[in-house]
Structure formats: structure tokens, C-alpha cells
Write a protein that holds these residues in place. Sequence first.
Motif, PDB file in Angstrom:
ATOM      1  N   ALA A 745       2.921   0.331 -12.948  1.00 39.58           N
ATOM      2  CA  ALA A 745       3.487   1.744 -12.553  1.00 39.58           C
ATOM      3  C   ALA A 745       2.442   2.487 -11.985  1.00 39.58           C
ATOM      4  CB  ALA A 745       4.064   2.422 -13.726  1.00 39.58           C
ATOM      5  N   ALA A 746       1.284   2.367 -12.756  1.00 39.19           N
ATOM      6  CA  ALA A 746       0.004   3.228 -12.115  1.00 39.19           C
ATOM      7  C   ALA A 746      -0.268   2.815 -10.806  1.00 39.19           C
ATOM      8  CB  ALA A 746      -1.109   3.368 -13.147  1.00 39.19           C
ATOM      9  N   GLU A 747      -0.481   1.233 -10.676  1.00 38.10           N
ATOM     10  CA  GLU A 747      -0.648   0.826  -9.476  1.00 38.10           C
ATOM     11  C   GLU A 747       0.409   1.221  -8.335  1.00 38.10           C
ATOM     12  OE1 GLU A 747      -1.851  -3.502  -7.466  1.00 38.10           O
ATOM     13  OE2 GLU A 747      -1.102  -3.344  -9.513  1.00 38.10           O
ATOM     14  N   ARG A 748       1.631   1.284  -8.577  1.00 38.08           N
ATOM     15  CA  ARG A 748       2.769   1.616  -7.688  1.00 38.08           C
ATOM     16  C   ARG A 748       2.561   2.895  -7.242  1.00 38.08           C
ATOM     17  NH1 ARG A 748       6.146  -1.607 -10.852  1.00 38.08           N
ATOM     18  NH2 ARG A 748       6.791   0.140 -12.026  1.00 38.08           N
ATOM     19  N   GLU A 749       2.228   3.889  -8.134  1.00 39.11           N
ATOM     20  CA  GLU A 749       1.978   5.140  -7.666  1.00 39.11           C
ATOM     21  C   GLU A 749       0.935   5.501  -6.889  1.00 39.11           C
ATOM     22  OE1 GLU A 749       1.833   7.424 -11.267  1.00 39.11           O
ATOM     23  OE2 GLU A 749       3.804   7.181 -11.844  1.00 39.11           O
ATOM     24  N   ARG A 750      -0.073   4.800  -7.218  1.00 38.97           N
ATOM     25  CA  ARG A 750      -1.182   4.976  -6.159  1.00 38.97           C
ATOM     26  C   ARG A 750      -0.959   4.311  -4.850  1.00 38.97           C
ATOM     27  NH1 ARG A 750      -4.913   1.240  -4.944  1.00 38.97           N
ATOM     28  NH2 ARG A 750      -4.235  -0.107  -6.518  1.00 38.97           N
ATOM     29  N   LEU A 751      -0.259   3.242  -4.849  1.00 41.81           N
ATOM     30  CA  LEU A 751       0.053   2.496  -3.692  1.00 41.81           C
ATOM     31  C   LEU A 751       0.866   3.473  -2.751  1.00 41.81           C
ATOM     32  CD1 LEU A 751       0.269  -1.303  -4.220  1.00 41.81           C
ATOM     33  CD2 LEU A 751      -1.758  -0.068  -3.223  1.00 41.81           C
ATOM     34  N   ALA A 752       1.775   3.802  -3.406  1.00 41.56           N
ATOM     35  CA  ALA A 752       2.953   4.768  -2.856  1.00 41.56           C
ATOM     36  C   ALA A 752       2.267   6.059  -2.273  1.00 41.56           C
ATOM     37  CB  ALA A 752       4.067   5.245  -3.714  1.00 41.56           C
ATOM     38  N   GLY A 753       1.315   6.782  -2.959  1.00 39.12           N
ATOM     39  CA  GLY A 753       0.724   7.793  -2.650  1.00 39.12           C
ATOM     40  C   GLY A 753      -0.271   7.560  -1.353  1.00 39.12           C
ATOM     41  N   GLN A 754      -0.751   6.529  -1.316  1.00 39.50           N
ATOM     42  CA  GLN A 754      -1.848   5.961   0.142  1.00 39.50           C
ATOM     43  C   GLN A 754      -0.724   5.765   1.229  1.00 39.50           C
ATOM     44  OE1 GLN A 754      -3.927   2.799  -1.212  1.00 39.50           O
ATOM     45  NE2 GLN A 754      -5.207   3.970  -2.732  1.00 39.50           N
ATOM     46  N   LEU A 755       0.454   5.038   0.862  1.00 40.40           N
ATOM     47  CA  LEU A 755       1.138   4.902   2.109  1.00 40.40           C
ATOM     48  C   LEU A 755       1.752   6.045   2.661  1.00 40.40           C
ATOM     49  CD1 LEU A 755       2.939   1.704   0.850  1.00 40.40           C
ATOM     50  CD2 LEU A 755       1.287   1.808   2.769  1.00 40.40           C
ATOM     51  N   GLU A 756       2.142   7.218   1.687  1.00 36.31           N
ATOM     52  CA  GLU A 756       2.865   8.398   2.156  1.00 36.31           C
ATOM     53  C   GLU A 756       1.701   9.149   2.848  1.00 36.31           C
ATOM     54  OE1 GLU A 756       5.976   9.097   2.117  1.00 36.31           O
ATOM     55  OE2 GLU A 756       6.520   7.442   1.262  1.00 36.31           O
ATOM     56  N   ALA A 757       0.662   9.111   2.590  1.00 29.42           N
ATOM     57  CA  ALA A 757      -0.536   9.900   3.068  1.00 29.42           C
ATOM     58  C   ALA A 757      -0.712   9.420   4.516  1.00 29.42           C
ATOM     59  CB  ALA A 757      -1.903   9.813   2.270  1.00 29.42           C
ATOM     60  N   GLN A 758      -0.707   7.983   4.534  1.00 29.59           N
ATOM     61  CA  GLN A 758      -1.027   7.299   6.087  1.00 29.59           C
ATOM     62  C   GLN A 758       0.086   7.650   6.880  1.00 29.59           C
ATOM     63  OE1 GLN A 758      -1.638   3.035   5.476  1.00 29.59           O
ATOM     64  NE2 GLN A 758      -3.376   3.177   4.303  1.00 29.59           N
ATOM     65  N   LYS A 759       1.265   7.739   6.397  1.00 26.23           N
ATOM     66  CA  LYS A 759       2.272   8.194   7.351  1.00 26.23           C
ATOM     67  C   LYS A 759       2.180   9.319   7.867  1.00 26.23           C
ATOM     68  CE  LYS A 759       6.047   5.030   5.593  1.00 26.23           C
ATOM     69  NZ  LYS A 759       7.325   5.198   4.656  1.00 26.23           N
ATOM     70  N   ARG A 760       1.663  10.170   7.038  1.00 21.97           N
ATOM     71  CA  ARG A 760       1.712  11.860   7.387  1.00 21.97           C
ATOM     72  C   ARG A 760       0.644  11.858   8.570  1.00 21.97           C
ATOM     73  NH1 ARG A 760       2.431  12.657   2.031  1.00 21.97           N
ATOM     74  NH2 ARG A 760       0.095  13.213   1.515  1.00 21.97           N
ATOM     75  N   LEU A 761      -0.599  10.915   8.162  1.00 21.83           N
ATOM     76  CA  LEU A 761      -1.568  10.969   9.330  1.00 21.83           C
ATOM     77  C   LEU A 761      -1.388  10.472  10.488  1.00 21.83           C
ATOM     78  CD1 LEU A 761      -4.688  10.484   6.701  1.00 21.83           C
ATOM     79  CD2 LEU A 761      -4.002  12.495   7.868  1.00 21.83           C
ATOM     80  N   SER A 762      -0.649   9.308  10.465  1.00 21.63           N
ATOM     81  CA  SER A 762      -0.353   8.450  11.730  1.00 21.63           C
ATOM     82  C   SER A 762       0.822   9.004  12.594  1.00 21.63           C
ATOM     83  CB  SER A 762       0.121   7.018  11.210  1.00 21.63           C
ATOM     84  OG  SER A 762       1.357   7.129  10.470  1.00 21.63           O
ATOM     85  N   SER A 763       1.671  10.074  11.919  1.00 22.73           N
ATOM     86  CA  SER A 763       2.651  10.793  12.810  1.00 22.73           C
ATOM     87  C   SER A 763       2.231  11.481  13.895  1.00 22.73           C
ATOM     88  CB  SER A 763       3.746  11.704  11.782  1.00 22.73           C
ATOM     89  OG  SER A 763       4.501  12.014  12.603  1.00 22.73           O
TER      90      SER A 763
END
Length: 1010
Positions: A745-763
Motif C-alpha cells: 500500500a505504501a508503495e502504491r501511494e508513492r507510485l500514484a503520487g509520482q504519476l500524478e505529479a508527472q501528469k501535472r508537469l507534462s500537461s
Amino acid sequence: MAHQSPMIAIPKKSTDEVDWTTPIRNIIAQSYGESPDNYAAECAALQRCRQDAVRGAGSDLTARDLLYKYFGQLELLELRFSEIRVNFPWRDAFTNKLTVQTSIAYEKASIIFQIAATHSAIAASQNRSDPEGLKRSFHYFRTCAGMLTYINDNFLHAPSTDLSRDVIKFLVNIILAQATEVFFEKCRDEKKGNALISKIASQASFMYSSLAEEVKEFMGKGIFDRNWVTLIQIKSKYFTSIMQYYRGLADHAAGKHGDALVRFTVAETNAKEAQRLASTFDSVFVTQMSPTLPPDAGPSIRDLTKAHYAVCVDRKAEAQRDNDLIYNAVLPTPEALPAIDKTAVATPIPIQDVYSTPDVQKVIGPDLFIKLIPLSVHESASVYSEEKAKLVRAEVENAESAEVEVRSALEALGVKEGLARYRAIVEGGVGGEEEIPVEVRRWREDIGVMEDREPVEGLMADLTRMKEAVARELEAASRDLEIESKDCEMMRVKYEHLWTQEPSASLTRALRADLKSHFEALQAAASSDQQVVALWEAVRNDILLLLSPEVEDVFRASTEGSGRENLLDLDIGSEGQDDDERAKIGQFVEEIDERLGRLNKISRERNEVLKDLKEKVQTDDVSHLLLVNRRNAGVEPTLFAVELEKFRPFQQRLAATVHAQEVTVQEINHLWKGLRDLAGRGPGARKWEEREKRKKDTVKRFSRARDIYMEARDGLAKGLQFYRELTELANQLKRNVSEFISSRAAERERLAGQLEAQKRLSSPTGAGLAPSLLDKPPRPPPPPSSSLNASFAAMSINKNGPTSPPPPPSRVPWDGPTSLPPPPNQYSNGVSQLPPSSHYSSPPPMPPSPAGASPYPPPPPSAPPQSQPSYASPPQSQPSYPPPPQDPYAGLSMFSSQFSTSPTPPPPPPRQNQPPYGAQQYPPSQSYQSAPQQPFQQQHYPSPQPPQPPYGQPQQPYQYQQPPLNRTSLPPPPPPVSYQSQYNAPSALYQGGVPGSQPPYGQYPQNYGR
């Protein structure tokens, strides 16, 4: 008689002080290895004992006892300290010359000489007119001679004159002559026969005459007192006269009047000479000059000889007158007279006889150094102890053999069991013993105690409770793993190829294997539990009956049978004959009872004799005897044989009990045969046999119930132990699952946060690069797919209703009405999601730009093409597993069951090695290769091994069916992930926390409940 003959006493030796303590302490320290201080009291006692014996002691009985004690301690001391060296100063008894010797033998010889001198003084001082005094005088003269004889026999090379062989021999003869004189006085006072008195007087005359000749040799040496010489000469003449006088009386009585007259004449002559010597002795005798003679020695011997001379004169005159007037017998010459026989009446008493008397042993007392035992004595005592042990073992074996024989004989005859039967026949009924047998009562007590402590029902309840608790734990762990797997796959659906978390299937392989083994063990244990329950239910009623008071009624009913009838039906038509038979049987029973009681008495007596024998053997100690006989070689076998004879009475008593037992058993055998011949026939015997058969059947019934009950309890105990162990394993597995889920669960939270941040930066960057594409209005969405919406509806992902965001632009026209749903809201982990258009928009061809201008992070270096997995053709190094017919995870069936119902999409148009988004490459583990020759239908996650159906359910592989791609503007599908390395080497993060393969639980079903 008014006067008694004076006796000569031997003078005593004198000595100085001696130090015993120092030499003894040295020997104790050197030879025995003990502390000399532990024997300080013994050394002081020995020193005081010598002082009392030789310094200041007189010549009475007290002095005798002190000398006895000291010599006895010397004997024991020499046995322990034979090598001791002490300076012993002694002065000669006759010459007063000092002699010093270091040998303990010299000390012993001197003490014996002192004892002999004391005995002679005691004998000489007795009042011989008293019969008791006369006896004591005779005894002590003999013991004195025995002491002196012991010196001559055991001590050679005497260092002093008084201990020389010639002097000791002379003293022995003087003492024996005086003892013979005392015995003469006793016979004279008791008026014995004249012939016997003449023989005793002849012996005394001979001994004194020999001494008178021997003493002449010592006259020139000045050893003996001159008064001794004169007194010996007087007694020589005196006893010669006495001898002739009493022989003349005997001849006169025998009618030999001539011989008698001549003997009276010779007696008168010797008496006259003795009187003359005695008169001279009395005139010159001085008491101070001769302390060894009585103070009245001169007057006594003078009066004694004078009186005897007067008797001889009168008797000669009378005999002369009778012969002249009456007999006119011819008078022979004195030389022609027959010699008078001699009788030896005084012999020495050996020193061993003196010291062996209880009175002397009591005077000596215990050994002062009794705690010091030489090693040789210890060894000999051990040999004797082994001989005693052999004797005791032999008697115990005989007694045990006798007990076994009588018990075997009675059991073979069946006396104790059958006697109750015949006693009941005599009483006229089937009673005579307890209704419930002894073994059944014992079973009842044992089962009652166990039921009071731990009832079976309680154990079964505990078993069920523990089994349900284990099942709940295992189900909870399985459910948590399924939920975690769903969460991971939902995030993978949401983020597609950007989701890099490893699937749970490979990581939970060990956990699911443990779950499976635990479930299988639980199922096997359940079957064993059913067997235990079946065992308990089979005997439950019998056990409850055994524990209840009604069990007595059961046995009573089995023994009574159809009715209470007389067991003795020897002759139905004759009551008188029945009574006679019953009386005979009763007589047999009484006689057998009496014999059995006799056997019990014999057994008790035998046990008491054995007990006494063991106590006697335990307290028997021959160390003292071994110490005394230490110097006698080869005496041990004889000594042991003599000492073991003291146990002979015990052996004889034991043998008598064995014989009496054999006789009694033979009598019982004879009586028992007669009883069986008399009472072993008729209806009564048959009725008794039927009763016993029913009773045995009842006992067998409860015996079987008891055995099955114990088997059920044993099975319950094993089951509880198994469930306790299984509970520990299930708890450990639950903890490992919880740790795994938390980490995932901790690993999923970390990955999900990274992916969401990449989406915000790449938009924004994507908007700047392709404004025309961003501003272009999206195309209307195609009709929703009923099958896909139904799938997500079944998964309950979109609770607010299915929403269809506008799909990203594609470069190819649609081929089917398929749309992708947005990721579920409940699995977004709170991270805001970008619109789908920003993610799926197809950018135009990118102009050359620096690496920093790329909207994606730089890709890792590419691997060789042959190492990249492909859905179309798997590499040779990675085996391809055909999809099994069933799903391996039943909890994930929502994916396969829903997705598999969608229609098969048409194949996408062929693409010729066109890299997406320019020349951007992906890592080898996420590379994608198109399959232009076949339609893109499903992607299968390869399994490293054939799937195992968990918990008895059919297993199907997880099949992820991707929606068909009907547009060319969609980005490339997520690249396949190679799980081969993951299956072969699980993540090190969970490898340590997940337990390895658990041992199978097949042992419990094999032995449980049996």
C-alpha cells in the motif's frame, strides 16, 4: 594352720618419662596423610595411660588393671605404628641398671614383666587360710608364670638381665613351685588322700630341690637376694619331709609298717634340717633387705618347720613302738624304698587366655586410635564385606524364589479365585463377593478423576473453538491478499503502462502456498475430528453408565440371572445329601483357608528373618580382628569362615521356612483336588459358570468402553496440540500478510503520487508543443460498450455512475464501439487525475530539440532485442506457459469473467516498426512489439509453474483483456512486463518476512484419533 609358708614375689622394674605425642603425630602426618591435630586427645590419653601404669602404681588389683590397659593399647598401637621409634628407659629389676631402647617390643616386654611382678605380689599377699584367697593365689601364680613364659617365647636378645632367658626361666620355676605349694596346702586343708598329698609334695620337693641347685649358679653374679636362696633350701628340705611323712601314712594304712617306719625316720631327719635352716634364717632375716618377701617370712618359716618336726617326731615314736610291740616288720634301708611319684598340678596360664576374658577387655577399653585404619586392613575388610554380601544375596534370592514358587503354584491352581466360588456354594447363594469387580472400580475411579479435571465435552468444545479461530484467521489472510491484488490491478488499469508496481501474483506465491497448506491441514484435521467424535459417541452412554451409581445394578443383574437359586443341586431328590455335600465342601474350604493363612505367616516370618540378617550383617565389623591378626599371614580365609558362622542360625531359620512352605503347598494341592472332585459337578457348578460368563461379558463391555474412551481422549489431546501449533502458524502468516499489504500500500501511494505529479508537469508542456492539437475540439465519443460498462459496474469501481470522458484523438478511424472508462475514484488514493485528452493526445512529429525539452524523462539504455519479451513470439530463454483452463485466483474472476464477454475486436492496421512519440525507447522490461499478423485480443501474464488450485477450488490464470484499439491516434498500449525473473527471485523486501515452505500437516490425519 596357724602359720602359712612365706612366698617370694618378683621385683618390679622402674622407668622414666616417655614422649609418645611427637612420634605419633609425625607418623600420622606422613603415613596416613591426616592432620595430627585431629588426634591430639588420643595422644594425650596414651601419655596419661603410661604414666598411670608405670609411675606411682602399687602391686594391687588397681595396678594390675592399669598395666592391662596400657599393654592392650600398646598391642593396638604397634599394629598401626609398627615403625615408630621412641626412647624407652627401663632399669633392671635385679641390678638396677638403666637400659634405653627405641623398639616398641622392649616397651611391651617390660610391661609384661611388670604385670608378672604384680601378679606374683598379689598371689604372695593372699590369705591362704581362706579358700577364696587360696584360689586367687594359685591363679595369679599361674598367670605370672604365663606372662614370663610369653617373654621367653616372643622376645629374643634381651637387653637387660631381668629379661634374659635364664633369669626368666628361673623365675618361672620359682613361681610354679610356689603354685604347687599352694595347691598342696589346698589338698591338705581339704584332707585329700595321703597318697595324693604325697605325690603333690613330691612335685614341690623336686622343684625346690632343682631350684636350690640352679640358684648356686646365680650366687656369684649377685642377681638374686640371698634370702631367696635360703628360703628355697628350707622349702626343699621341708617338702622332702612332707613327702616322706604322707607316704609313710599311706604305707601304714596299707599295712606296710616297716616302710612306713623308715619313711617317718627320713621325714624326721629332713624336718630337723629344715628347722635348723629356718632358725638360722629367722635370726638373720631383715625385712628392709628383702622387700619381695613378707615381713614375717622368718618367724613364719621357723614356726612352720618346728611344728612339722614335732609332728614327725611323735609319729616316728608311735610307729617305732607299734612295730616293736605288734608288727615286728623288717625295716628296709631308705635307699631301698620305692620312689614316690610326682604329679604336676601347676601349669602356666597363657597371656592370650588372660586378655581374652571380658573383664580384661572391659578394662582395656576401646582402641584410642580406632579412626586410623591401615590400608591393608581396609582391603581385607572389603573382602569380608563382599563375602557377607554374597551370603545375603544368596538368602534373598532363595526367599524371592520361594515367594515366586508359592505364588505360581496358587495361581496355577486358581485357589484364590475359585475359593470364593466354593465358599458361595457353602453359603447357598451366588453372593460372596463384591458386585463390581476391582478392575472396574479402578477404571471408574480413573475415568471419574479425568472427567472432573478435564471432561471430554469440554475438550471437544475447545477443539471446535480453536478450529474455528484458525479458519477465521486463514480466511482473513486470504481475503486481505485478494483485496491487495485487486487494488494493484485497478491502479494498473488506471495508469496503464505508467504503473510500474510489480503484480501481486509473484510476490504472494509463498504466502498463498502457506495458505493452501494450512487449509489442507485444516481439512484433514476436520476428518480426524469427526473420527474422534464418532469414537466418543460410540461409548458415551457406557461411560456415563460406568460413572453413575446404576453400574452396580448392571453387575447385580448380570450375576443374578434368572433368579436366586441354590447353586448346590448335587441330588435334587435328597435334601439330606445336599447338606452333607455342603458340609464336606465347607470343611475343604476351611482347611484350605487355614493353609493359606499358614503361608502368609511363613512369608512374614521369612521377611523378618531376612531383615534381622541384613541388620546383623550391616553392624558386623571385623576391622579390629583384622588389625589384631595383621601380622599373621594367610589367616584371613580362616578368620572369615569363623566370622561368617555367626550368620548360620539365620540361614537355618530361612531354610526351615522354605521347607515348611513346600509342605503347606503340597497340602493345599491335595485339598484343592479333592474339593474340585467333590464340588465341580452338578447344576450348581453350571449355574455358577453361567453367572461368571455374564459377569465377564459385562466387564468386557466396560473394558472396551474404557479403551475407546482413552483413545478418544488421546485423540483430543493430539488435536488440541495440533490446533495450538496451527494457530501459531496462522497468526504468523497473518502477521506476514499484514506486513506485505502495508508495504504494498505504501508503495502504491508513492507510485500514484509520482504519476500524478508527472501528469501535472507534462500537461502545460504538451500544450506548448502542440497548441493546435490541444485546442482542437475532441471528437464525439463512440457508443459505450455494454460489456465493458457491465464489467466496471460489477467491480463497483465507479460508484457515481459510469462516465465517459472524451477519448483522446487517434490517427486511425474507429473500428468498433469501444471506449475506455476512467480509473475508479475509490482507488485514486486522493491524487487528482488529468483529463484523458491530455494523456491520450497524439502529438505531431517532434522537431529536434535538446534532451531537456522532452516531456518524458530520459529512457534507460535499451537492451538487446532478443532479450525483450514479445506477446507474439516469447524468447527462447523464457518458457511459455499455456493458459490453464481455470483462473488461479478466484477473487479476481471479475476481470476475466467480465472482460471475456466483450466481443473480439478486429485486428489493428499493420504498423511498420514505427517508434511511438518520435524515437523514444522504453526499458527492456517494458518494451512493446506489435503483432501485425494477428489481432490484438488478450495479454496473458505468464506463470512460472503450473497453477495450483487454492483451497480445493479450480484455478484459472488471470487474463487481462485490453479493450480493442480501433483508433490510430491512441498511444501505444502498455508494454508487457516480464515476470520470469520475478518468479525465480522474489523481492528481497518480502523474502525475509514471508515464511518459507511449511511442513505438511499429513502427520495429524494419520495418527490423530487412532
